[in-house]
Design an enzyme around this catalytic site. Structure first.
Site, PDB file in Angstrom:
ATOM      1  N   ASP A 117       0.872  -1.157   0.000  1.00  0.00           N
ATOM      2  CA  ASP A 117       0.000   0.000   0.000  1.00  0.00           C
ATOM      3  C   ASP A 117       0.919   1.221   0.000  1.00  0.00           C
ATOM      4  O   ASP A 117       2.110   1.123   0.328  1.00  0.00           O
ATOM      5  CB  ASP A 117      -0.887  -0.027   1.251  1.00  0.00           C
ATOM      6  N   ASP A 126      -0.050   5.116   1.034  1.00  0.00           N
ATOM      7  CA  ASP A 126      -0.242   6.032   2.164  1.00  0.00           C
ATOM      8  C   ASP A 126      -0.299   5.255   3.475  1.00  0.00           C
ATOM      9  O   ASP A 126      -1.111   4.359   3.642  1.00  0.00           O
ATOM     10  CB  ASP A 126      -1.531   6.838   1.976  1.00  0.00           C
TER      11      ASP A 126
END
Length: 188
Positions: free
Chosen positions: A8, A10
């Site tokens: 991922d 953020d």
């Protein structure tokens, strides 16, 4: 066999914001994350980033700004001797009923297909429940980092383990650097 890690963005690679990361200036790497990606590269892994970016649908930033943020990320990783092999993003909002927005599996499936990844040998590393759910639905190994929304996710999982689609032991790491250390040095 392809050695693939799906990250991922953020909260795993860069600092997250409840108000969205809206500019290149706001895209700030989490200490050690860029070096961790370079270490994965040097250990023979291919790196894919799978990220929900509903800020586009919400009008908070443009596709050009997102591309500039990703260019900054790629440049920083390259400067450390690493590389990111693919970036997959969902520009849709939660109400758009798309297949790509995590916890749906579209982004993970795109990366698996592109890199010919065998799910049971691929790690999906995230800080939110939706990251873990998407990876688990695809049959990947999943790992939680405590940066970003990780502490909230850890609390939610301990309260409601049924939130994952399958019963899984989810390893927890302080940050991406800690995950990479365990993977490369300890062979988790």
């Amino acid at each position: 066999m392809t050695k693939l890690i799906i990250l991922d963005r953020d909260g795993v690679i860069n600092q997250d914001s409840d108000h969205y990361v809206r500019s290149v200036q706001e895209w700030i790497p989490i200490p050690g994350s860029i070096e961790a990606i370079a270490r994965l590269t040097n250990a023979g892994y291919q790196i894919a980033v799978a990220t929900n970016q509903s800020g586009i649908a919400r009008g908070y930033f443009s596709l050009q700004v997102l591309e500039a943020m990703h260019e900054k990320m790629l440049t920083l990783v390259k400067a450390q001797g690493g590389h990111i092999d693919g970036i997959y993003f969902c520009p849709h909002g939660p109400e758009d009923d798309c297949h790509c927005r995590k916890p749906d599996t579209g982004l993970i499936e795109q990366a698996l297909q592109k890199f010919n990844g065998t799910p049971e040998h691929v790690w999906v590393v995230g800080d939110s429940l939706r990251d873990l759910q998407a990876g688990a639905k695809c049959g990947c190994k999943i790992a939680l980092v405590l940066t970003g929304k990780g502490l909230k996710t850890q609390a939610k999982l301990s309260e409601s383990p049924e939130e994952l689609p399958v019963t899984m032991d989810v390893p927890v790491f302080n940050n991406l650097q800690h995950f990479v250390e365990a993977l490369v040095s300890e062979g988790i």
